[in-house]
Every structure is written in C-alpha cells, then in structure tokens.
Design a protein around this motif. Structure first.
Motif, short mmCIF file in Angstrom:
data_model
loop_
_atom_site.label_atom_id
_atom_site.label_comp_id
_atom_site.label_asym_id
_atom_site.label_seq_id
_atom_site.Cartn_x
_atom_site.Cartn_y
_atom_site.Cartn_z
N ALA A 1 0.83 -1.20 0.00
CA ALA A 1 0.00 0.00 0.00
C ALA A 1 0.86 1.25 0.00
N ARG A 2 1.97 1.22 0.74
CA ARG A 2 2.88 2.38 0.77
C ARG A 2 3.50 2.62 -0.61
N ASP A 3 4.02 1.56 -1.23
CA ASP A 3 4.69 1.72 -2.52
C ASP A 3 3.68 2.09 -3.61
N HIS A 4 2.47 1.60 -3.49
CA HIS A 4 1.42 1.96 -4.46
C HIS A 4 1.13 3.45 -4.38
N LEU A 5 1.16 4.00 -3.16
CA LEU A 5 0.96 5.44 -3.00
C LEU A 5 2.14 6.22 -3.58
N LEU A 6 3.36 5.77 -3.30
CA LEU A 6 4.55 6.47 -3.77
C LEU A 6 4.65 6.46 -5.29
N LEU A 7 4.32 5.34 -5.90
CA LEU A 7 4.43 5.24 -7.36
C LEU A 7 3.38 6.07 -8.08
N HIS A 8 2.34 6.47 -7.38
CA HIS A 8 1.38 7.38 -7.99
C HIS A 8 1.94 8.79 -8.12
N GLY A 9 3.08 9.04 -7.47
CA GLY A 9 3.67 10.37 -7.54
C GLY A 9 2.89 11.38 -6.73
N GLY A 10 2.95 12.63 -7.17
CA GLY A 10 2.31 13.71 -6.42
C GLY A 10 0.82 13.54 -6.24
N ILE A 11 0.16 12.97 -7.23
CA ILE A 11 -1.30 12.82 -7.12
C ILE A 11 -1.69 11.85 -6.02
#
Length: 340
Positions: A292-302
């Motif tokens: 879940a953390r990496d999925h958030l980070l890979l979305h970038g700024g959005i």
C-alpha cells in the motif's frame, strides 16, 4: 492441502465482488458506514452468517469461505462492522450462543469482539475498553469477563444502561473505533472462555482482509502505470517502476499462499493453526502495508492528494497491521511455537 480456490469459492468471490462494485464503490467509502449496504450484504448474500453453523441459521461454511469474502471486503475498503462481526462470529463458534448467532446470521445484529478483560459478578460488568473495533456501529459487545468462577465470555448490549461509548479519531477513515466504558452494565454469560483458538482465527481473518487490500492496491498502480506518461514514456516502461511492481507482485503471491494455508489449517488441521496464524500476521501484515505504501509512492504527487484513493488503502493497511498487535509480536510467537 489445496491452496487453489474451489469452483464454489470462486463463485462466492465473484458474487461478493460484483455486489460491492455497485453497492459500495470507492467514492462512497469516504461517506463511512452505510447501514443499508450492510443490510443488503447480509440479506442478499448472507455474508454475516457465512461462518455460523446451519443449526443457528447460518451457511455452515468454513474459515476458507469467510477468507474469500473478507478478501473482497478488504479490496473494496468496506466501511462498517463487517470485520468486527466476523471476529465475533468466529469467537462464537467456540462459545456457541443461539440468540447471538441467530441474530448475526439473520443480519439483525452487528457485533464486535474485544479481548480486553473486564470484571463481572455474573450479571453486570465494569471496566474500560480503550479501543473497540466498530464500537459505535455495533449492537452487541462480546468480551471476556473475570468472575468468581473464572474467566467467561459475556455479551453486553451497547445501547443499554451502564454503557458509555466515545468515538475515537482514527487513522483509518473507513472504519471507526470507540472507547467503551462499562459501569455496572447488564451482561449475559455465554460460557467459559476458551483457553486458545479465538486469537488464531482472528489472525487468519484479518490476514484475508489484508490480502484483499494488497491486491486492490497493486491492481490500481498497475493500471495507472499503463496510462501515466512521464518524459514521453509510460511510467510502467521504466525499469525502476517495473522492478518495484514485480516486488509487490511477489509479496502478494506469498501472502496469498500463506492466507490460503492458514484458512485451510483452521478448517482441516487445527494442530497446524497456531503456527499458520502467527505466520499470517507476521508476514501478511507488514507486506500489506509495504504494498500500500509503494502503491501510493508510485502514484507520484497525485497519490498524496486528499482526493485520490491511494491514502485510503495506505491508512487501512497501517491500521490493520497493528490491529491485533504489530508484526514483531507475531514473529516472537512464531519463534516460540517453533522453539527457535
């Protein structure tokens, strides 16, 4: 041991997934618990009675089937007391009570379970429960109570006298908790508290929900990586992104095997359940948060914006990771069970 879903389990998964896609889509999750969705979930699919024996009006299914349902409710970030009620139903399979089990199976009762011990004289109970899952949404609380005859399980009507509930501000916006204070609250004794078994089943059920959170988070970022363009290329074509997605997929595959095995052990090999349950929370809890953390980070700024759903998965994953104790507690228990 069979780790692949049966045809019936696949059909159950499809039914729950289709229902939640229309009745509780992600934009609606932000509105919180909807009693109408919960009523339909039980009335149309009978999910609350899935684990309840047939003699009490339930489906008489095993934890393997409940795990399939919880995986889908986790993926949908379903708000409300479904997980808390499932926890309670799992406890009641070891301390059967016709009134409660029938009410849960029929969808009339939303229940919650807390492992904190209270004091009781057999008719009333007193004590403070600092964090009760879905404490504001549930109708009945099942809790262990210390009496003169030993430790028993009791049921408390949360809307009854002697009960004070205070909603807590929680990290997970989709599922609340409450501080519950009992001051001479009337109770009904269900029976002697089991020496073991309840906590293990809760660990497996929670791991199933975490598996669903992982899967939905990974699906979301894979879909995004196929359409998001940066520097003239889809971000999914960059090596750093591809490697990260592959690592996330590997964690998901391992988690699925662990959850399927633990659910099978609960149904078919109870001697193997303690180790399987400890492993489930030791691994799946942390893996879910990392995905879940990496999925958030890979979305970038959005991914950091309030309007995006990424933070909802991140917060559910973190809240679930520590719900039954942090991973280190389960690693220590696993080591003890394995005599390491």
């Amino acid at each position: 041991m069979k780790l692949v879903l049966s045809q019936e389990q696949q059909e159950l998964r499809a039914a729950v997934r289709d229902f939640l896609r229309t009745a509780s889509p992600l934009p609606k999750v932000r509105d919180g618990y909807d009693p109408q969705v919960y009523a339909r979930l039980n009335g149309e699919l009978g999910l609350s009675g899935l684990i309840i024996p047939e003699e009490y009006g339930g489906a008489g299914a095993g934890l393997s089937e409940l795990a399939v349902a919880l995986e889908e409710t986790g993926a949908a970030l379903l708000p409300g007391p479904f997980l808390a009620t499932a926890f309670t139903a799992l406890a009641l399979t070891l301390v059967p009570d016709k009134e409660l089990m029938s009410g849960i199976a029929e969808g009339r009762i939303a229940a919650t379970l807390d492992e904190s011990e209270v004091a009781s004289d057999g008719t009333t109970a007193s004590g403070t429960l600092p964090q009760v899952l879905s404490g504001m949404d549930a109708d009945v609380l099942v809790v262990p109570a210390r009496t003169g005859d030993g430790l028993v399980m009791v049921a408390v009507e949360l809307a009854g006298p002697g009960v004070t509930r205070t909603a807590l501000e929680t990290l997970d916006l989709t599922r609340g908790q409450a501080k519950v204070v009992l001051e001479g609250a009337p109770v009904r004794v269900l029976g002697p508290a089991p020496e073991h078994g309840i906590a293990d089943r809760l660990c497996v059920a929670l791991a199933a929900e975490q598996l669903g959170v992982m899967r939905a988070a990974l699906d979301a970022i894979v879909a995004y990586a196929k359409v998001r363009v940066a520097f003239g290329r889809y971000i999914g074509s960059y090596q750093g992104v591809k490697h990260k997605l592959a690592d996330m997929h590997g964690k998901l595959e391992q988690a699925e095997s662990i959850v399927r095995y633990a659910a099978w052990a609960a149904d078919e090999a109870p001697d193997e359940l303690p180790e399987a349950a400890a492993l489930a929370q030791a691994y799946v809890g942390r893996a879910c948060f990392e995905v879940a953390r990496d999925h958030l980070l890979l979305h970038g700024g959005i991914g950091y914006t309030w309007e995006h759903d990424a933070h909802l998965f991140y917060k559910r994953a973190k809240a679930d990771e520590v719900l039954l104790g942090p991973p280190r507690v389960h690693r220590a228990r696993l080591a003890q069970l394995l005599e390491l």
